[in-house]
Design a protein around this motif. Sequence first.
Motif, PDB file in Angstrom:
ATOM      1  N   ASP A 171       0.833  -1.199   0.000  1.00  0.00           N
ATOM      2  CA  ASP A 171       0.000   0.000   0.000  1.00  0.00           C
ATOM      3  C   ASP A 171       0.870   1.252   0.000  1.00  0.00           C
ATOM      4  O   ASP A 171       0.644   2.182  -0.779  1.00  0.00           O
ATOM      5  CB  ASP A 171      -0.927   0.015   1.214  1.00  0.00           C
ATOM      6  N   VAL A 172       1.880   1.264   0.886  1.00  0.00           N
ATOM      7  CA  VAL A 172       2.753   2.425   1.024  1.00  0.00           C
ATOM      8  C   VAL A 172       4.180   1.950   1.239  1.00  0.00           C
ATOM      9  O   VAL A 172       4.420   1.014   2.009  1.00  0.00           O
ATOM     10  CB  VAL A 172       2.342   3.323   2.208  1.00  0.00           C
ATOM     11  N   LEU A 228       0.929   4.553   9.637  1.00  0.00           N
ATOM     12  CA  LEU A 228       0.347   3.860   8.495  1.00  0.00           C
ATOM     13  C   LEU A 228      -0.012   2.418   8.844  1.00  0.00           C
ATOM     14  O   LEU A 228      -1.112   1.945   8.525  1.00  0.00           O
ATOM     15  CB  LEU A 228       1.319   3.895   7.324  1.00  0.00           C
ATOM     16  N   ARG A 234      -3.073   1.933  10.881  1.00  0.00           N
ATOM     17  CA  ARG A 234      -4.326   2.088  10.138  1.00  0.00           C
ATOM     18  C   ARG A 234      -4.644   0.868   9.281  1.00  0.00           C
ATOM     19  O   ARG A 234      -5.606   0.876   8.514  1.00  0.00           O
ATOM     20  CB  ARG A 234      -4.272   3.342   9.275  1.00  0.00           C
ATOM     21  N   LEU A 259      -2.633  -0.558   6.906  1.00  0.00           N
ATOM     22  CA  LEU A 259      -2.066  -0.593   5.565  1.00  0.00           C
ATOM     23  C   LEU A 259      -0.863  -1.534   5.498  1.00  0.00           C
ATOM     24  O   LEU A 259      -0.179  -1.756   6.503  1.00  0.00           O
ATOM     25  CB  LEU A 259      -1.650   0.814   5.126  1.00  0.00           C
ATOM     26  N   HIS A 288       1.465   4.338  -2.900  1.00  0.00           N
ATOM     27  CA  HIS A 288       1.964   5.632  -2.436  1.00  0.00           C
ATOM     28  C   HIS A 288       3.385   5.465  -1.903  1.00  0.00           C
ATOM     29  O   HIS A 288       3.752   4.403  -1.408  1.00  0.00           O
ATOM     30  CB  HIS A 288       1.068   6.185  -1.321  1.00  0.00           C
ATOM     31  N   ALA A 329       0.764   9.950   7.217  1.00  0.00           N
ATOM     32  CA  ALA A 329      -0.231   8.892   7.046  1.00  0.00           C
ATOM     33  C   ALA A 329      -1.513   9.451   6.433  1.00  0.00           C
ATOM     34  O   ALA A 329      -2.135   8.813   5.580  1.00  0.00           O
ATOM     35  CB  ALA A 329      -0.524   8.220   8.389  1.00  0.00           C
ATOM     36  N   ASP A 330      -1.910  10.659   6.856  1.00  0.00           N
ATOM     37  CA  ASP A 330      -3.074  11.306   6.248  1.00  0.00           C
ATOM     38  C   ASP A 330      -2.857  11.519   4.749  1.00  0.00           C
ATOM     39  O   ASP A 330      -3.728  11.191   3.922  1.00  0.00           O
ATOM     40  CB  ASP A 330      -3.334  12.670   6.899  1.00  0.00           C
ATOM     41  N   ALA A 377      -0.846  10.070   2.706  1.00  0.00           N
ATOM     42  CA  ALA A 377      -0.727   8.826   1.946  1.00  0.00           C
ATOM     43  C   ALA A 377      -2.072   8.146   1.748  1.00  0.00           C
ATOM     44  O   ALA A 377      -2.278   7.457   0.737  1.00  0.00           O
ATOM     45  CB  ALA A 377       0.241   7.880   2.652  1.00  0.00           C
ATOM     46  N   THR A 378      -2.994   8.322   2.686  1.00  0.00           N
ATOM     47  CA  THR A 378      -4.259   7.594   2.609  1.00  0.00           C
ATOM     48  C   THR A 378      -5.375   8.407   1.970  1.00  0.00           C
ATOM     49  O   THR A 378      -6.240   7.852   1.283  1.00  0.00           O
ATOM     50  CB  THR A 378      -4.703   7.129   4.007  1.00  0.00           C
ATOM     51  N   THR A 379      -5.397   9.729   2.187  1.00  0.00           N
ATOM     52  CA  THR A 379      -6.504  10.546   1.670  1.00  0.00           C
ATOM     53  C   THR A 379      -6.048  11.681   0.774  1.00  0.00           C
ATOM     54  O   THR A 379      -6.889  12.352   0.158  1.00  0.00           O
ATOM     55  CB  THR A 379      -7.311  11.149   2.846  1.00  0.00           C
ATOM     56  N   THR A 433      -4.791  16.506   4.817  1.00  0.00           N
ATOM     57  CA  THR A 433      -4.748  16.399   6.270  1.00  0.00           C
ATOM     58  C   THR A 433      -5.468  17.585   6.873  1.00  0.00           C
ATOM     59  O   THR A 433      -5.483  18.682   6.296  1.00  0.00           O
ATOM     60  CB  THR A 433      -3.296  16.341   6.784  1.00  0.00           C
TER      61      THR A 433
END
Length: 383
Positions: A5-6, A22, A25, A27, A196, A358-359, A361-363, A366
């Motif tokens: 994922d990352v 990360l 969460r 991932l 990501h 982490a924000d 990378a995921t959305t 932030t």
Amino acid sequence: MTANDVIVVGLGGMGSAAAHHLAARGLRVLGLEKFGPAHDRGASHGGSRIVRQSYFESPEYVPLLLRAYELWEALAHDSGRDVISLTGGIMAGHPASRTVAGSRRSAERWDLPHEMLDAAQLRKRFPALNPRADEVALYEPKAGLVRPEPTVRAHLDLAARNGADLRFHEPMTRWEPTADGGVRVDTESGTYTAGHLVLAPGPWAPRILADLGVPFVIERQVQYWFQPEGGVDAYLPDRFPVYIWEDRHGSQVYGFPAIDGPDGGAKIAFFRRGVPTTPETVDREVHDDEIATMAARARRHLPTLPGAFLRAKTCLYSNTPDEHFIIATHPAHRAVSVACGFSGHGFKFVPVVGEILADLATTGATAHPIGLFDPRRLTEVPS
């Protein structure tokens, strides 16, 4: 070729925190590090870093600091490691100095607990300090210190506990975007793909992030430990604060209580007195004239220092021209987030930077205020 994922490149302070947040969460995280865990080649070492909220650099940092303090407490609880100690802190100098006036501005804007002390009050409260008659200090009870090596280990342990694949002594050799909108990363050992990429390269930013166009300057800095005359009793953490002290010429020194036992001494260093270098060419030896210069400055502020010189250690500052950070989605690559250029005052933000990365990378966004840290401020010509 392995899918993740990352991918997080650089597992020092910021990268290890990103890997933790990360993985927490859920991932699939691959972490890549050029050296071993908690290495001393960059800036995440040296036993201690100051934490403070009355931030002279800019009041805009304070919301991030308030969140960072919450995350420091969570990290200590979740890891069981001693990562933060609040000893109180002194920001000293002339009343109009950046250190004093800037700290006071942040404290008053955000209603942070603090006291203003004149020279006599400062000397009475902390007998180991010796201010000049025209110097004052802001005292912040919530200031203190964090420990970089245990912090990195704690974040790495928690990341691994949540399934992160952490690979050391495996440096990235190149990365590139993929046709499906993700990234591909090559190392000396293999090729990996992910949705990501997080780049937290520390002093390797000028090479790894040259495409940002930011004129990073890497500086060699030195940290010193001296054994006070008469021993460390007056410097113990329950009676001695962290401090930043600015002289009339704008030169700052910072220091810590004696946290390493009766023979460990007290740490002191100049804040921004380094010389440009690179991670590959930096002089790791500390020279006699450097020790003498530091000893003379210590003697000016702390009567029982320098005492006996114990040891010194080099580290690297990764500076931006305005000394503000770079934390952003890469302007040219939406699948890449970057965190670098922490300019010698970034470690206290480690856990919240991990959360921000982490924000991103995921959305892709932030809720934290990071507009100040957009790299385009340094590269785009105002219209």
